[in-house]
Design an enzyme around this catalytic site. Structure first.
Site, PDB file in Angstrom:
ATOM      1  N   SER A  48       0.857  -1.198   0.000  1.00  0.00           N
ATOM      2  CA  SER A  48       0.000   0.000   0.000  1.00  0.00           C
ATOM      3  C   SER A  48       0.887   1.240   0.000  1.00  0.00           C
ATOM      4  O   SER A  48       2.099   1.156   0.237  1.00  0.00           O
ATOM      5  CB  SER A  48      -0.891   0.007   1.241  1.00  0.00           C
ATOM      6  N   ASP A  81      -1.425  -1.670  -3.842  1.00  0.00           N
ATOM      7  CA  ASP A  81      -2.771  -1.677  -3.267  1.00  0.00           C
ATOM      8  C   ASP A  81      -3.246  -0.234  -3.071  1.00  0.00           C
ATOM      9  O   ASP A  81      -2.505   0.602  -2.549  1.00  0.00           O
ATOM     10  CB  ASP A  81      -2.709  -2.412  -1.917  1.00  0.00           C
ATOM     11  N   HIS A 179     -13.113  -2.155   5.024  1.00  0.00           N
ATOM     12  CA  HIS A 179     -11.763  -2.365   5.564  1.00  0.00           C
ATOM     13  C   HIS A 179     -11.778  -2.340   7.089  1.00  0.00           C
ATOM     14  O   HIS A 179     -12.667  -1.764   7.690  1.00  0.00           O
ATOM     15  CB  HIS A 179     -10.820  -1.285   5.033  1.00  0.00           C
ATOM     16  N   GLY A 180     -10.769  -2.955   7.668  1.00  0.00           N
ATOM     17  CA  GLY A 180     -10.597  -2.869   9.114  1.00  0.00           C
ATOM     18  C   GLY A 180     -11.320  -3.973   9.864  1.00  0.00           C
ATOM     19  O   GLY A 180     -11.763  -4.974   9.284  1.00  0.00           O
ATOM     20  N   HIS A 210     -12.196  -6.593  -1.664  1.00  0.00           N
ATOM     21  CA  HIS A 210     -11.395  -5.942  -0.613  1.00  0.00           C
ATOM     22  C   HIS A 210     -12.062  -6.201   0.732  1.00  0.00           C
ATOM     23  O   HIS A 210     -13.169  -6.731   0.808  1.00  0.00           O
ATOM     24  CB  HIS A 210     -11.310  -4.436  -0.888  1.00  0.00           C
ATOM     25  N   GLY A 211     -11.390  -5.784   1.791  1.00  0.00           N
ATOM     26  CA  GLY A 211     -11.988  -5.866   3.126  1.00  0.00           C
ATOM     27  C   GLY A 211     -12.428  -7.272   3.480  1.00  0.00           C
ATOM     28  O   GLY A 211     -13.501  -7.487   4.018  1.00  0.00           O
ATOM     29  N   ASN A 254      -8.543  -9.700  -0.797  1.00  0.00           N
ATOM     30  CA  ASN A 254      -7.562  -8.886  -0.059  1.00  0.00           C
ATOM     31  C   ASN A 254      -7.680  -9.053   1.451  1.00  0.00           C
ATOM     32  O   ASN A 254      -8.745  -8.848   2.031  1.00  0.00           O
ATOM     33  CB  ASN A 254      -7.796  -7.404  -0.362  1.00  0.00           C
ATOM     34  N   ASP A 256      -5.633  -8.029   5.071  1.00  0.00           N
ATOM     35  CA  ASP A 256      -4.578  -7.301   5.777  1.00  0.00           C
ATOM     36  C   ASP A 256      -4.832  -7.295   7.293  1.00  0.00           C
ATOM     37  O   ASP A 256      -3.982  -7.702   8.089  1.00  0.00           O
ATOM     38  CB  ASP A 256      -4.512  -5.860   5.244  1.00  0.00           C
ATOM     39  N   ARG A 260      -2.608  -8.265  10.981  1.00  0.00           N
ATOM     40  CA  ARG A 260      -2.281  -7.313  12.060  1.00  0.00           C
ATOM     41  C   ARG A 260      -2.749  -7.867  13.404  1.00  0.00           C
ATOM     42  O   ARG A 260      -2.102  -7.663  14.428  1.00  0.00           O
ATOM     43  CB  ARG A 260      -2.964  -5.975  11.797  1.00  0.00           C
TER      44      ARG A 260
HETATM   45  P1  13P Z   1      -9.052  -6.005   5.491  1.00  0.00           P
HETATM   46  O1  13P Z   1      -9.004  -4.710   6.268  1.00  0.00           O
HETATM   47  O2  13P Z   1     -10.389  -6.664   5.644  1.00  0.00           O
HETATM   48  O3  13P Z   1      -7.949  -6.903   5.810  1.00  0.00           O
HETATM   49  O4  13P Z   1      -8.942  -5.602   3.936  1.00  0.00           O
HETATM   50  C1  13P Z   1      -7.686  -5.395   3.342  1.00  0.00           C
HETATM   51  C2  13P Z   1      -7.790  -4.780   1.995  1.00  0.00           C
HETATM   52  O5  13P Z   1      -8.817  -4.668   1.376  1.00  0.00           O
HETATM   53  C3  13P Z   1      -6.524  -4.311   1.385  1.00  0.00           C
HETATM   54  O6  13P Z   1      -6.736  -3.661   0.169  1.00  0.00           O
HETATM   55  O1  G3H Z   2      -6.998  -1.387   2.400  1.00  0.00           O
HETATM   56  C1  G3H Z   2      -6.041  -0.969   3.031  1.00  0.00           C
HETATM   57  C2  G3H Z   2      -5.005  -1.928   3.458  1.00  0.00           C
HETATM   58  O2  G3H Z   2      -5.396  -2.613   4.601  1.00  0.00           O
HETATM   59  C3  G3H Z   2      -3.706  -1.224   3.633  1.00  0.00           C
HETATM   60  O3  G3H Z   2      -3.685  -0.487   4.808  1.00  0.00           O
HETATM   61  O4  G3H Z   2      -3.038   1.759   4.014  1.00  0.00           O
HETATM   62  O5  G3H Z   2      -2.815   1.141   6.425  1.00  0.00           O
HETATM   63  O6  G3H Z   2      -1.285   0.149   4.700  1.00  0.00           O
HETATM   64  P1  G3H Z   2      -2.642   0.712   4.991  1.00  0.00           P
HETATM   65 ZN    ZN Z   3      -8.619  -2.604   0.124  1.00  0.00          ZN
END
Ligand code: 13P
Ligand code: G3H
Ligand code: ZN
Length: 317
Positions: A48, A81, A179-180, A210-211, A254, A256, A260
């Site tokens: 990202s 990303d 996200h999150g 995503h998410g 996706n 992330d 974490r």
């Molecule tokens: P998450 O926050 O659900 O892990 O999604 C990550 C994402 O979409 C990165 O582009």
């Molecule tokens: O969608 C966002 C990803 O989780 C990346 O997160 O921008 O904090 O690196 P970041």
């Molecule tokens: Zn995303």
């Protein structure tokens, strides 16, 4: 071996989803490569803008190059990303990336098309594919805040028109995720009906989810038992729903946030149980192993586990 994202999608479409995992540091890279090799899965490494800033572009790219040297049998693509136009051009010119995402979904439709089209022209000239986004995911996306209540699902007719006009190679669609760690407040889940409508208008076209973190309750509980304060209202995507999304065109998923959470759990528990220790390699080693198991497990759910040989065979043709 770094491959093109379109090559991975050609093998995966309709059969399995490729896990796209964000990385920010060396420990994540070690766990990511190990987990994908253990589960014999092709994968996408995502960087990202935040990661490029945190680790420094040269450092994060060098980490990936080093991981490739350490694990020459890994088959993966490198992806930007949530890029803006400037970062997308930077990645296209660098020659290191397999694909870039241009995220102009917060702009009106016509502007999103125009920006995406400009990026597609520059990317295709270099043989790089482009992921675009239409519709709005709730939650936090880099520095853009989108109120979940106003999150807009992707309109299927607009999606088809968007792809036709922009020439993008894959499309991130809003089908209920965000996200999150706080995706769902109650029983909401993925909107499969909407996904099916999109696929009807865009047959054989790779869709991106995503998410897609699951935010396991067990992980949240362990983090909180070790001093964390993550609200237990945190909810994610049911990982058993990936298998239903794949035949509907979802080819890239996706993840992330879940990574974490693994990091936070490992480090909180380690220092709770070993308060006198301060060598970060202790928890670092545990994290690499735990992250690798997490990745291998996700790949089972995505259907990408055990696909390495057939991907290699398709690439050799
Ligand atoms: P998450 O926050 O659900 O892990 O999604 C990550 C994402 O979409 C990165 O582009
Ligand atoms: O969608 C966002 C990803 O989780 C990346 O997160 O921008 O904090 O690196 P970041
Ligand atoms: Zn995303």
């Amino acid at each position: 071996m770094i491959v093109t994202t379109s090559d991975l999608f050609a093998v995966a479409y309709g059969r399995f989803a490729v896990g796209a995992y964000n990385i920010n540091n060396m420990e994540q890279a070690l766990g990511l490569f190990r987990g994908n090799l253990e589960s014999e899965a092709p994968f996408i490494v995502q960087i990202s803008r935040g990661s490029r800033k945190y680790a420094n572009v040269k450092m994060i790219e060098a980490i990936i190059r080093a991981a490739e040297e350490i694990h020459p049998e890994a088959v993966f693509a490198v992806h930007l990303d949530h890029g803006d136009e400037e970062t997308a051009y930077d990645c296209i010119e660098s020659g290191f990336y397999s694909s870039v995402m241009i995220d102009a979904s917060h702009h009106p439709f016509e502007e999103n098309v125009a920006i995406t089209k400009r990026v597609v022209e520059r990317a295709h000239a270099k043989g790089i594919s482009v992921e675009a986004e239409l519709g709005m995911l709730g939650g936090v996306e880099e520095d853009i805040q989108v109120d979940e209540k106003h999150a807009m699902l992707t309109d299927p007719d607009e999606a088809a028109e968007f792809v036709r006009l922009s020439g993008c190679d894959s499309l991130a669609v809003a089908i209920g995720t965000s996200h999150g760690a706080y995706k769902f407040s109650g029983r909401q889940g993925l909107h499969f009906g909407r996904l099916a409508e999109i696929q009807k208008r865009l047959p054989d076209f790779p869709l991106v989810m995503h998410g897609s973190s699951s935010v396991p309750q067990s992980e949240v509980k362990r983090i909180n038992a070790a001093g964390g304060e993550i609200p237990t209202s945190a909810r994610g995507v049911d990982e058993n729903e990936f298998a239903k999304a794949v035949p509907l065109g979802v080819t890239k998923v996706n993840i992330d946030t879940d990574g974490r959470l693994v990091w936070t759990r490992v480090h909180r528990e380690f220092f709770r149980d070993e308060p006198a220790k301060f060598d970060f390699r202790g928890p670092g080693k545990i994290f690499v192993a735990e992250y690798a198991s997490f990745i291998a497990h996700k790949n089972q759910k995505l259907g990408s586990a055990g696909r390495l040989e057939e991907v290699r065979a398709a690439l050799a043709k």
